[in-house]
Write a protein that holds these residues in place. Structure first.
Motif, PDB file in Angstrom:
ATOM      1  N   ASN A 183       0.825  -1.202   0.000  1.00  0.00           N
ATOM      2  CA  ASN A 183       0.000   0.000   0.000  1.00  0.00           C
ATOM      3  C   ASN A 183       0.863   1.257   0.000  1.00  0.00           C
ATOM      4  O   ASN A 183       0.558   2.229  -0.705  1.00  0.00           O
ATOM      5  N   ALA A 184       1.949   1.247   0.770  1.00  0.00           N
ATOM      6  CA  ALA A 184       2.823   2.420   0.830  1.00  0.00           C
ATOM      7  C   ALA A 184       3.459   2.711  -0.524  1.00  0.00           C
ATOM      8  O   ALA A 184       3.639   3.879  -0.900  1.00  0.00           O
ATOM      9  N   THR A 185       3.785   1.666  -1.288  1.00  0.00           N
ATOM     10  CA  THR A 185       4.373   1.856  -2.614  1.00  0.00           C
ATOM     11  C   THR A 185       3.358   2.452  -3.574  1.00  0.00           C
ATOM     12  O   THR A 185       3.676   3.347  -4.366  1.00  0.00           O
ATOM     13  N   VAL A 186       2.127   1.966  -3.507  1.00  0.00           N
ATOM     14  CA  VAL A 186       1.055   2.523  -4.346  1.00  0.00           C
ATOM     15  C   VAL A 186       0.866   4.003  -4.024  1.00  0.00           C
ATOM     16  O   VAL A 186       0.759   4.844  -4.930  1.00  0.00           O
ATOM     17  N   GLN A 187       0.821   4.345  -2.734  1.00  0.00           N
ATOM     18  CA  GLN A 187       0.669   5.740  -2.330  1.00  0.00           C
ATOM     19  C   GLN A 187       1.816   6.588  -2.860  1.00  0.00           C
ATOM     20  O   GLN A 187       1.619   7.723  -3.323  1.00  0.00           O
ATOM     21  N   GLN A 188       3.022   6.032  -2.823  1.00  0.00           N
ATOM     22  CA  GLN A 188       4.201   6.760  -3.294  1.00  0.00           C
ATOM     23  C   GLN A 188       4.120   7.025  -4.796  1.00  0.00           C
ATOM     24  O   GLN A 188       4.438   8.128  -5.266  1.00  0.00           O
ATOM     25  N   ARG A 189       3.699   6.028  -5.557  1.00  0.00           N
ATOM     26  CA  ARG A 189       3.552   6.199  -7.001  1.00  0.00           C
ATOM     27  C   ARG A 189       2.534   7.297  -7.316  1.00  0.00           C
ATOM     28  O   ARG A 189       2.762   8.160  -8.173  1.00  0.00           O
ATOM     29  N   LEU A 190       1.397   7.266  -6.618  1.00  0.00           N
ATOM     30  CA  LEU A 190       0.342   8.243  -6.881  1.00  0.00           C
ATOM     31  C   LEU A 190       0.759   9.647  -6.450  1.00  0.00           C
ATOM     32  O   LEU A 190       0.367  10.633  -7.080  1.00  0.00           O
ATOM     33  N   THR A 191       1.560   9.754  -5.409  1.00  0.00           N
ATOM     34  CA  THR A 191       2.057  11.063  -4.985  1.00  0.00           C
ATOM     35  C   THR A 191       2.899  11.693  -6.081  1.00  0.00           C
ATOM     36  O   THR A 191       2.771  12.891  -6.374  1.00  0.00           O
ATOM     37  N   ALA A 192       3.765  10.901  -6.700  1.00  0.00           N
ATOM     38  CA  ALA A 192       4.607  11.417  -7.784  1.00  0.00           C
ATOM     39  C   ALA A 192       3.748  11.918  -8.942  1.00  0.00           C
ATOM     40  O   ALA A 192       3.997  13.006  -9.497  1.00  0.00           O
TER      41      ALA A 192
END
Length: 352
Positions: A94-103
Motif C-alpha cells: 500500500n505504501a508503494t502505491v501511495q508513493q507512485r500516486l504522490t509522484a
C-alpha cells in the motif's frame, strides 16, 4: 541516487520533456536523492502506462488515472529474481502505491502551475472519511498503516550467524546500522571524520538524512572493536580520508560503497540465514523498538532517530508493546487486588 542521468536510469522519462523538467527542478530545489529516485520511478511507470494506453500524459483524464490505480493495485510487486527461492509478494505494498500516486499528483500540479493544463486529473481525495473530524478526505487508494516487521530472537540469531561469515567491512556496517539506528543512505554516507572513537560517537550529517537534521549518536564498545579492525583493513585499500566504507570490487576498488551494494549484501545475509524478510531498514526498526522496550521516552527516541514527527516515533512504542503491557499489568493488578479484597471479606482467605 545511483550514477547515471535520470533518463539513462528511467528511459520512459525521455519521452516527456515536462516530466524531466519537473524532476530536474525538484533536484535543483534540494529534494533528497532517495525521494527524487522514488518520484522518478513512479512517474516512469505512469508514463509507460500512458504509452500502453496510447494517451499523452498532458492530456490524460480522470478515467486514465482510475485505470492506473487499478494497474498499481492489481499488478505483481516485482518479477521473480532468478535463483531467489523466495517468491515476491503478489501485490504492491500500500505504501508503494501511495508513493507512485504522490509522484503523479505532484507532476500534474506542476503542469497546472505551468499553464500546460487547466486542472489536475488527480485529486487529493474527494470522499469524506467516516470517523474523521470535519469529514476529512480520503485519497484515491485508502491508506493502510502497518507496523514494521522486526525479527524475533530466533531470526536474529540466524542473521548474526550468517553475518559472522562476512568480511570485516560488512560486519562493521551491520553493527553500526543497528547500534546507531542508521538508515541505509546514512550508513553508506559516513566519512572517516564523522567518527569520534575517543567518545564512541558518530555524526550523521544533515545532507545525508531524510529529515535534513544533523544528529550525533553513540555506538557500543563491541562496535568500536569492529571499527578498529575495519580501519586497519581499510588502510590496505586507501590511506585517504573520506568515505568510511569502501568498495572492494575489482571494478571499483576503494570507491565509496553505494546503498545498492549494501542492499545486496544484506539480501545475501538474509537468504543465508533463512530470514528473507530481513532487509537494510530492519536494523533501524529493531534498534528503535529495542530502545522503546528499554523504556526510552518518545522525545529521546525521536532525537536519536532524527524523526521530524513524534507520530513516526510512536510506531516503535506501539511495536514494542510497552504502553499496552504497562496498562495491562496495572489493570490486572487492580482487578487482582479487588478480587482478593472480596475474597477476604467473604472469609475465604482467613488465616487458619
Amino acid at each position: 541516487m545511483s550514477s547515471g542521468s535520470i533518463e539513462e536510469r528511467f528511459p520512459a522519462l525521455a519521452t516527456s520533456p515536462p516530466a524531466l523538467a519537473w524532476l530536474r527542478m525538484r533536484a535543483d530545489l534540494g529534494l533528497a536523492p532517495r525521494t527524487l529516485d522514488a518520484y522518478a520511478r513512479g512517474l516512469s511507470e505512469y508514463l509507460t502506462f500512458c504509452t500502453e494506453c496510447a494517451v499523452e500524459p498532458v492530456e490524460a483524464g480522470r478515467d486514465h488515472i482510475a485505470r492506473f490505480v487499478r494497474h498499481l493495485t492489481e499488478r505483481p510487486s516485482q518479477r521473480p529474481t532468478p535463483g531467489d527461492p523466495v517468491p515476491s509478494p503478489a501485490r504492491l505494498a500500500n505504501a508503494t502505491v501511495q508513493q507512485r500516486l504522490t509522484a503523479v499528483r505532484l507532476f500534474y500540479e506542476y503542469l497546472v502551475e505551468e499553464g500546460l493544463r487547466m486542472v489536475s486529473p488527480v485529486g487529493r481525495g474527494r470522499r469524506a472519511t467516516v470517523g474523521r473530524p470535519g469529514g476529512g478526505k480520503r485519497g484515491l487508494v485508502p491508506r493502510q498503516s502497518r507496523l514494521p516487521w522486526i525479527p524475533d530472537d530466533q531470526d536474529w540469531s540466524a542473521v548474526l550467524a550468517a553475518a559472522a561469515r562476512e568480511p570485516i567491512r560488512n560486519r562493521t556496517m551491520l553493527a553500526f546500522a543497528y547500534d546507531a539506528g542508521l538508515r541505509r543512505e546514512e550508513l553508506c554516507s559516513l566519512r572517516t571524520d564523522d567518527i569520534d572513537p575517543a567518545r564512541r560517537l558518530l555524526r550523521v550529517r544533515a545532507e545525508t538524512t531524510k529529515s535534513r537534521r544533523e544528529r550525533v549518536v553513540p555506538y557500543s564498545a563491541p562496535s568500536g572493536e569492529l571499527l578498529r579492525a575495519y580501519l586497519a583493513h581499510r588502510g590496505e585499500l586507501s590511506h585517504a580520508r573520506g568515505p568510511l566504507f569502501l568498495s572492494e570490487s575489482r571494478r571499483n576498488p576503494a570507491a565509496p560503497l553505494t546503498p545498492w551494494t549494501w542492499s545486496k549484501v544484506v539480501r545475501r545475509i538474509a537468504l543465508a540465514a533463512g530470514v528473507p524478510r530481513f532487509a537494510t531498514h530492519t536494523l533501524r526498526h529493531l534498534c528503535l523498538t529495542d530502545l522503546a522496550r528499554a523504556g526510552w521516552e518518545i522525545h529521546a527516541i525521536a532525537t536519536f532517530a532524527g524523526h521530524r514527527s513524534p507520530e513516526t516515533t510512536m510506531l516503535y512504542i506501539h511495536l514494542s508493546g510497552r504502553d499496552l503491557a504497562a496498562k495491562l499489568a496495572s489493570g490486572m493488578a487492580h482487578i487482582h487486588d479487588r478480587r482478593v479484597a472480596l475474597l477476604a471479606a467473604a472469609g475465604l482467605m482467613a488465616t487458619p
